[in-house]
Design an enzyme around this catalytic site. Structure first.
Site, short mmCIF file in Angstrom:
data_model
loop_
_atom_site.label_atom_id
_atom_site.label_comp_id
_atom_site.label_asym_id
_atom_site.label_seq_id
_atom_site.Cartn_x
_atom_site.Cartn_y
_atom_site.Cartn_z
N LYS A 180 -92.00 -63.06 66.18
CA LYS A 180 -91.46 -62.71 64.86
C LYS A 180 -90.70 -63.89 64.24
CE LYS A 180 -88.22 -59.27 64.40
NZ LYS A 180 -87.11 -59.65 63.51
N SER A 181 -89.85 -64.52 65.01
CA SER A 181 -89.04 -65.62 64.46
C SER A 181 -89.93 -66.78 63.99
CB SER A 181 -88.08 -66.16 65.52
OG SER A 181 -87.12 -65.20 65.83
N ARG A 186 -90.75 -68.16 60.00
CA ARG A 186 -90.52 -69.56 59.60
C ARG A 186 -91.81 -70.22 59.16
NH1 ARG A 186 -86.66 -67.69 62.80
NH2 ARG A 186 -84.63 -68.70 62.92
N ARG A 190 -75.31 -54.98 56.44
CA ARG A 190 -75.09 -56.09 57.38
C ARG A 190 -74.37 -57.27 56.71
NH1 ARG A 190 -80.59 -56.97 60.55
NH2 ARG A 190 -79.20 -58.26 61.81
N SER A 243 -75.46 -68.15 65.73
CA SER A 243 -76.49 -67.38 65.03
C SER A 243 -77.57 -68.32 64.51
CB SER A 243 -75.86 -66.64 63.84
OG SER A 243 -76.87 -66.25 62.94
N ASP A 267 -81.78 -60.25 71.41
CA ASP A 267 -82.58 -59.08 71.04
C ASP A 267 -83.01 -58.26 72.26
OD1 ASP A 267 -82.32 -59.67 68.37
OD2 ASP A 267 -84.13 -60.89 68.32
N LYS A 323 -76.38 -55.63 64.22
CA LYS A 323 -77.84 -55.73 64.16
C LYS A 323 -78.38 -54.54 63.34
CE LYS A 323 -78.26 -59.49 66.46
NZ LYS A 323 -78.74 -60.68 65.77
N ARG A 365 -85.70 -52.00 68.16
CA ARG A 365 -85.43 -52.39 69.55
C ARG A 365 -84.89 -51.20 70.36
NH1 ARG A 365 -87.95 -57.04 69.50
NH2 ARG A 365 -87.32 -58.42 67.86
C1 S3P Z 1 -83.33 -64.39 64.64
C2 S3P Z 1 -82.06 -64.63 65.10
C3 S3P Z 1 -81.23 -63.63 65.77
C4 S3P Z 1 -82.08 -62.44 66.23
C5 S3P Z 1 -83.03 -61.98 65.16
C6 S3P Z 1 -83.99 -63.09 64.80
C7 S3P Z 1 -84.06 -65.49 63.97
O1 S3P Z 1 -80.25 -63.16 64.87
O2 S3P Z 1 -81.23 -61.36 66.61
O3 S3P Z 1 -83.78 -60.87 65.61
O4 S3P Z 1 -85.29 -65.38 63.82
O5 S3P Z 1 -83.41 -66.47 63.61
P1 S3P Z 1 -78.83 -63.90 64.72
O6 S3P Z 1 -79.05 -65.24 64.18
O7 S3P Z 1 -78.04 -63.05 63.77
O8 S3P Z 1 -78.24 -63.91 66.11
#
Ligand code: S3P
Length: 418
Positions: free
Chosen positions: A20-21, A25, A117, A160, A305, A332, A378
């Protein structure tokens, strides 16, 4: 509501969805780059669909063919857009930084969960670069107004990746040099992708330096998501043997393996290779007797996560576990300290909330029961693992939120939904 039966054995070989991350990007950065790129094995979960929708609104062209995306970038973003980020914290936080450097105005908003959030964590560091970002009482909607950015030194108090990435994506449009540092290293996919796209970027321990740069589109082959594989890895540890193929093992993401080492879970990394600048492996996990563990703030970012799942494994381990330094879980998609503790207790385990984590008294056998996902993907997936590993199974309330990161989770698990 979805019924999940208990199983004595859980075995199999699994291909998991794309990370996902990395997918977020790859879509976002290529959308703001010069040229065209193909993204393969992209995750088409609801969060990444939100990123596609926003980037199209800003002027990029994105064609979707299954899990292959073709992105034609637009280095100049459209003005006056309203960007619906859905449930996705990564979309709203990264995009706030990216848009802030593009000299355009935009409104970024999302669903009820996203609107609750914290967004000051991005607005405040971006202001140090001269960005004009207004939140609504510290939350979304977030309004970005055009301004000239200048490089700055930004010392983040929280580890973060979303906030760090927002600063870096603004930093590439700022005059001079931007340096962002954080207390513990967080996932580094933004840094890797910016470097691959030709940005002037340098990583030194926990700090990252960027200079003004233009981005050139780059093809991305997305590895499978270790955060999605983790549920199948945990089932291997609890109930048999699982092999998860082609999983990303970027060291900033493998905290689950650190937790496995401490718990005493037997696993091996097979067929290690590098694909598209990210390390991958097939992960084989076998049924193991687990013992209680201690995790602290240093351990948290690399398994942020996976922590609900790690807490669940602790509930099946022998002895007491203590997880601290995880206050971030409270902000979260749900308050994951609360929802995880409730999940464990509802299926017969013992879990006490701490302000920043949990104390879990392992029981080895949990009866099963009813798990409320609180619309948090999750928590729904952790609940499914807990019920399969329990004695009697049970039900999940609001299971469909899995589609945020893992649309065919229950199919892969072999659970039928009606
Ligand atoms: C993520 C960073 C994390 C993670 C999120 C995805 C990202 O969050 O919990 O699911 O893709 O950069 P935080 O940066 O708030 O820790």
């Amino acid at each position: 509501m979805l019924s999940i039966g208990a199983r004595d054995i859980f075995e199999g070989e699994f291909e998991l969805p794309g990370d996902k991350s990395i997918t977020h990007r790859a879509i976002m950065l290529n959308s703001g780059a010069d040229g065209e790129a193909t993204i393969t094995n992209a995750l088409m979960g609801e969060d990444c669909v939100s990123t596609c929708r926003c980037m199209r609104s800003l002027g990029a062209n994105i064609e979707v063919d299954g899990t292959t995306l073709r992105v034609s970038g637009t280095p100049r973003f459209r003005r006056g857009t309203e960007l619906n980020c859905g449930n996705s914290g990564t979309t709203i936080r990264l995009l706030t930084g990216f848009v802030a450097g593009k000299g355009v105005d935009a409104k970024l908003y999302g669903d009820d969960s996203l609107s609750s959030r914290p967004m000051n964590r991005v607005a405040e560091p971006l202001a140090l670069l001269g960005a004009n970002v207004q939140t609504t009482d510290g939350r979304a909607p977030v309004y970005v107004y055009p301004s000239e950015l200048r490089g700055a030194r930004v010392e983040l108090k929280i580890a973060s990746a979303q906030v760090k990435s927002a600063v870096l994506l603004a930093g590439i449009s700022a005059e001079g040099e931007t340096v962002v540092s954080q207390p513990v290293r967080s996932r580094d996919h933004t840094e890797r992708m910016l470097a691959a796209m030709g940005a002037d970027i340098c990583v030194d321990g926990n700090s990252v330096k960027v200079k003004k740069s233009t981005l050139t589109a780059v093809d991305v082959c997305v590895p499978s998501d270790i955060s999605s594989a983790a549920y199948f890895m945990a089932l291997g540890a609890l109930k048999g043997k699982t092999l998860c193929k082609n999983v990303g093992i970027n060291p900033t993401r493998t905290g689950i393996l650190t937790a496995f080492d401490k718990l005493g879970v037997q696993y091996s990394l097979l067929n290690k290779r590098v694909s598209g600048g990210e390390e991958t492996a097939d992960i084989l996990v076998q049924r193991s007797d687990m013992q209680g563990i201690t995790l602290t703030a240093e351990d948290v970012p690399a398994m942020i996560d996976e922590l609900p799942l790690v807490a669940l494994l602790c509930a099946f381990a022998d002895g007491e576990s203590r997880i601290t330094g995880a206050k971030e879980l409270r902000v979260k998609e749900s308050d994951r300290v609360k929802t995880t503790a409730e999940l464990i207790r509802n299926i017969g385990g013992e879990c006490e909330e701490l302000p920043d984590g949990f104390i879990i008294r392992g029981k080895k056998k949990l009866t099963g029961g009813i798990v409320n996902s609180y619309l948090d993907h999750r928590i729904a997936m952790t609940g499914a693992v807990g019920l399969i590993a329990s004695e009697k199974g049970g039900d999940i309330v609001d299971p469909d939120c899995c589609a945020i990161s893992f649309p065919d989770f229950f199919d892969k698990l072999g659970v039928k939904s009606y």
